[in-house]
Design an enzyme around this catalytic site. Structure first.
Site, PDB file in Angstrom:
ATOM      1  N   ARG A  74       0.855  -1.199   0.000  1.00 45.91           N
ATOM      2  CA  ARG A  74       0.000   0.000   0.000  1.00 45.91           C
ATOM      3  C   ARG A  74       0.889   1.248   0.000  1.00 45.91           C
ATOM      4  O   ARG A  74       1.724   1.410   0.893  1.00 45.91           O
ATOM      5  CB  ARG A  74      -0.909  -0.003   1.247  1.00 45.91           C
ATOM      6  CG  ARG A  74      -1.747   1.239   1.339  1.00 45.91           C
ATOM      7  CD  ARG A  74      -2.664   1.263   2.562  1.00 45.91           C
ATOM      8  NE  ARG A  74      -3.308   2.553   2.616  1.00 45.91           N
ATOM      9  CZ  ARG A  74      -3.629   3.206   3.723  1.00 45.91           C
ATOM     10  NH1 ARG A  74      -3.418   2.663   4.900  1.00 45.91           N
ATOM     11  NH2 ARG A  74      -4.195   4.389   3.667  1.00 45.91           N
ATOM     12  N   HIS A 119      -3.313  10.955   1.468  1.00 49.70           N
ATOM     13  CA  HIS A 119      -2.886  10.567   2.819  1.00 49.70           C
ATOM     14  C   HIS A 119      -2.314  11.828   3.488  1.00 49.70           C
ATOM     15  O   HIS A 119      -1.107  11.985   3.644  1.00 49.70           O
ATOM     16  CB  HIS A 119      -1.857   9.444   2.748  1.00 49.70           C
ATOM     17  CG  HIS A 119      -1.724   8.653   4.017  1.00 49.70           C
ATOM     18  ND1 HIS A 119      -1.898   7.285   4.076  1.00 49.70           N
ATOM     19  CD2 HIS A 119      -1.439   9.028   5.283  1.00 49.70           C
ATOM     20  CE1 HIS A 119      -1.708   6.858   5.317  1.00 49.70           C
ATOM     21  NE2 HIS A 119      -1.429   7.914   6.072  1.00 49.70           N
ATOM     22  N   GLU A 164      -8.288   8.037   6.522  1.00 47.01           N
ATOM     23  CA  GLU A 164      -8.707   8.532   7.836  1.00 47.01           C
ATOM     24  C   GLU A 164      -9.277   9.950   7.813  1.00 47.01           C
ATOM     25  O   GLU A 164      -8.678  10.885   8.388  1.00 47.01           O
ATOM     26  CB  GLU A 164      -7.537   8.452   8.820  1.00 47.01           C
ATOM     27  CG  GLU A 164      -7.016   7.042   8.994  1.00 47.01           C
ATOM     28  CD  GLU A 164      -5.965   6.905  10.108  1.00 47.01           C
ATOM     29  OE1 GLU A 164      -5.480   7.930  10.596  1.00 47.01           O
ATOM     30  OE2 GLU A 164      -5.645   5.763  10.468  1.00 47.01           O
ATOM     31  N   ASN A 275      -8.384   0.806   9.487  1.00 47.49           N
ATOM     32  CA  ASN A 275      -7.114   1.033  10.177  1.00 47.49           C
ATOM     33  C   ASN A 275      -7.369   0.816  11.660  1.00 47.49           C
ATOM     34  O   ASN A 275      -8.118   1.564  12.286  1.00 47.49           O
ATOM     35  CB  ASN A 275      -6.619   2.477   9.980  1.00 47.49           C
ATOM     36  CG  ASN A 275      -6.219   2.768   8.543  1.00 47.49           C
ATOM     37  OD1 ASN A 275      -6.243   1.886   7.681  1.00 47.49           O
ATOM     38  ND2 ASN A 275      -5.857   4.007   8.273  1.00 47.49           N
ATOM     39  N   TYR A 277      -5.626   0.206  15.503  1.00 45.97           N
ATOM     40  CA  TYR A 277      -4.415   0.225  16.325  1.00 45.97           C
ATOM     41  C   TYR A 277      -4.631  -0.176  17.770  1.00 45.97           C
ATOM     42  O   TYR A 277      -3.779  -0.773  18.392  1.00 45.97           O
ATOM     43  CB  TYR A 277      -3.752   1.611  16.297  1.00 45.97           C
ATOM     44  CG  TYR A 277      -3.020   1.865  15.000  1.00 45.97           C
ATOM     45  CD1 TYR A 277      -1.716   1.422  14.820  1.00 45.97           C
ATOM     46  CD2 TYR A 277      -3.651   2.513  13.944  1.00 45.97           C
ATOM     47  CE1 TYR A 277      -1.046   1.628  13.625  1.00 45.97           C
ATOM     48  CE2 TYR A 277      -2.990   2.726  12.742  1.00 45.97           C
ATOM     49  CZ  TYR A 277      -1.681   2.275  12.591  1.00 45.97           C
ATOM     50  OH  TYR A 277      -1.025   2.469  11.408  1.00 45.97           O
ATOM     51  N   GLU A 343      -4.335  -0.838   7.863  1.00 45.01           N
ATOM     52  CA  GLU A 343      -3.226  -0.458   8.743  1.00 45.01           C
ATOM     53  C   GLU A 343      -3.382  -1.152  10.083  1.00 45.01           C
ATOM     54  O   GLU A 343      -4.487  -1.219  10.627  1.00 45.01           O
ATOM     55  CB  GLU A 343      -3.199   1.052   9.032  1.00 45.01           C
ATOM     56  CG  GLU A 343      -2.621   1.896   7.940  1.00 45.01           C
ATOM     57  CD  GLU A 343      -2.594   3.380   8.309  1.00 45.01           C
ATOM     58  OE1 GLU A 343      -2.421   3.718   9.497  1.00 45.01           O
ATOM     59  OE2 GLU A 343      -2.763   4.193   7.387  1.00 45.01           O
TER      60      GLU A 343
HETATM   61  C1  FCB Z   1      -2.382   6.425  11.081  1.00 46.53           C
HETATM   62  C2  FCB Z   1      -1.880   7.047   9.801  1.00 46.53           C
HETATM   63  C3  FCB Z   1      -0.509   6.555   9.380  1.00 46.53           C
HETATM   64  C4  FCB Z   1       0.419   6.378  10.558  1.00 46.53           C
HETATM   65  C5  FCB Z   1      -0.236   5.555  11.629  1.00 46.53           C
HETATM   66  C6  FCB Z   1       0.627   5.268  12.804  1.00 46.53           C
HETATM   67  O1  FCB Z   1      -3.287   7.300  11.677  1.00 46.53           O
HETATM   68  O2  FCB Z   1      -2.767   6.771   8.765  1.00 46.53           O
HETATM   69  O3  FCB Z   1      -0.005   7.428   8.425  1.00 46.53           O
HETATM   70  O4  FCB Z   1       0.820   7.604  11.015  1.00 46.53           O
HETATM   71  O5  FCB Z   1      -1.417   6.195  12.063  1.00 46.53           O
END
Ligand code: FCB
Length: 437
Positions: A74, A119, A164, A275, A277, A343
């Site tokens: 990507r 982005h 995002e 995405n 985390y 992500e």
């Molecule tokens: C996300 C972003 C990516 C990177 C990660 C850690 O919010 O899309 O670019 O910074 O966090």
């Protein structure tokens, strides 16, 4: 366990890795301006002027991709590298050549590109005309998107319009900690977010009506969401409401004009791009001044569970099982869509640790959760993209936070790339799971 055409990937973004900020006719973007114009915005006043220098060293990136055994990569396109003033009136052919080289290089190694159009790096020329707050931006984005579909769509089959929108809108227009650095309380972030969704939808419709039949690709947008875990069964409802808001189903939208345009926006995603985390616990009634309280709503507060390990950056509690729960939630609330995890990652800060065992464990645990989501929960997960291929410019954290599967030596003129232990682990996982599928 994983379908045989499962996408095993890693991701990057133009401003975070390319450098070459004024090379060969590129125009400035809002991140160039954000970093250059004022001190104190980015860790150590760093910037992405050179970063990993992927503009010149893209073949090194290809080597990294091959060493991991990825099937997909990507990347994002820099709008200002392709169209320096943001409009199709002037095309920078050198920029087109650069992305052609990268895309062709990937395909020659049997790696499929997933391409993000936006982005976080708006051409500064468009910011000067009001940027995302101005309604006209949607048409300009649509022209840029059509230009990209036309130019690269014969080879690119997976597209993400905007990465995002929530983060761009909120951190860039209300909190002021991302470009364009606006600290405007009130409606600015909503306007920006609204225009991003309009822009996305226009581009999706353009693809659908003009390019889909011949190019046969798919278009979506990348949504960031944490998993929200009810701290006790009786507050399930608050957790579900909060989760829905995270995914953007906010019934009480403060934008009256939104509903008028909803029919054009609804259904404009060919797959769900997630995405993910981290996770939060949801406590009833405002969380009551707990030190770990992150956010308070009318009826619920988001808190970190003290038993969750925290990785490099403070907002990042490491909760692999949260991904599985979120995937299941998406399956049931969004009508079982095809999902790409676009992500997911774990960062480290401080001194270099090439033998990053904790991050290796993280990838092992997370990929296992994805396997369970597919096998036991029946979620239609089509791919997993680790963030990130390389250590890179992590926005306001500069180079202090490292998400790479490859270490990059930013003090070295050749930006030497070195595989972390976690890179080896991810490569191993890919090859083992590939043989099982
Ligand atoms: C996300 C972003 C990516 C990177 C990660 C850690 O919010 O899309 O670019 O910074 O966090």
């Amino acid at each position: 366990m994983f379908p045989c055409d499962f996408a095993w990937g890693a991701g990057t973004a133009a401003y975070q890795i390319e450098g070459g900020w004024q090379a060969d006719g590129k125009g400035p973007s809002i991140w160039d301006t954000f970093c250059h114009e004022k001190k104190g915005r980015v860790f150590g006043d760093q910037n992405g002027d050179v970063s990993c220098n992927s503009y010149e060293l893209w073949e090194k990136d290809l080597e990294c991709i091959q060493q991991l055994g990825l099937t997909h990569y990507r990347l994002s396109l820099s709008w200002a590298r392709l169209l320096p003033d943001g409009t199709t009136r002037h095309v920078n052919q050198k920029g087109v050549q650069y992305y052609n080289k990268v895309i062709d290089g990937l395909l020659a190694c049997n790696v499929s590109p997933m391409v993000t159009l936006y982005h976080f790096d708006l051409p500064q020329a468009l910011q000067d005309q009001g940027g995302w707050k101005s309604p006209g931006i949607a048409t300009l984005f649509d022209s840029y998107a059509k230009f990209c579909f036309q130019t690269f769509g014969d080879r690119v089959k997976l597209w993400l319009t905007i990465n995002e929108p929530y983060v761009c809108a909120k951190l860039g227009h209300e909190d002021g900690i991302h470009a364009p650095g606006l600290k405007e309380p009130g409606i600015a972030a909503y306007l920006a977010g609204h225009n991003m969704l309009r822009a996305h939808a226009m581009a999706w419709h353009s693809y659908n009506s003009t390019y889909r039949a011949t190019q046969k690709g798919a278009v979506s947008l990348a949504i960031n969401s944490d998993w929200l875990e009810p701290s006790r069964a009786e507050i399930m409802r608050s957790a579900i409401d909060a989760q829905s808001k995270k995914l953007g189903y906010n019934g009480s939208s403060r934008l009256p004009s939104f509903s008028k345009e909803e029919p054009a926006i609804l259904g404009t995603a060919d797959f769900f791009a997630l995405n993910y985390y981290t996770s939060r616990k949801v406590e009833p009634g405002g969380g009551c001044g707990k030190a770990l309280s992150m956010k308070t709503d009318r009826d619920a507060a988001e808190v970190l569970d003290p038993s969750w390990p925290i990785c490099g950056v403070s907002w990042l509690a490491v909760v692999p099982y949260g991904l599985r729960k979120l995937l299941k939630y998406i399956k049931y609330t969004c009508n079982n869509p095809a999902v790409y995890i676009t992500e997911n990652g774990f960062s480290q800060v401080g001194p270099l640790q090439i033998e990053d065992v904790q991050r290796s464990e993280f990838y092992k645990d997370t990929v296992l959760e994805v396997a369970k989501a597919i096998q036991e929960d029946g979620v239609n997960v089509r791919g997993y993209f680790a963030w990130s291929l390389l250590d890179n410019f992590e926005w306001a954290d500069g180079f202090s936070v490292r998400f790479g599967l490859f270490h990059v030596d930013f003090a070295d003129a050749n930006r030497r790339r070195r595989m972390y232990h976690s890179g080896r682990e991810y490569a191993k996982l890919i090859s083992e799971y590939k043989t099982l599928s």
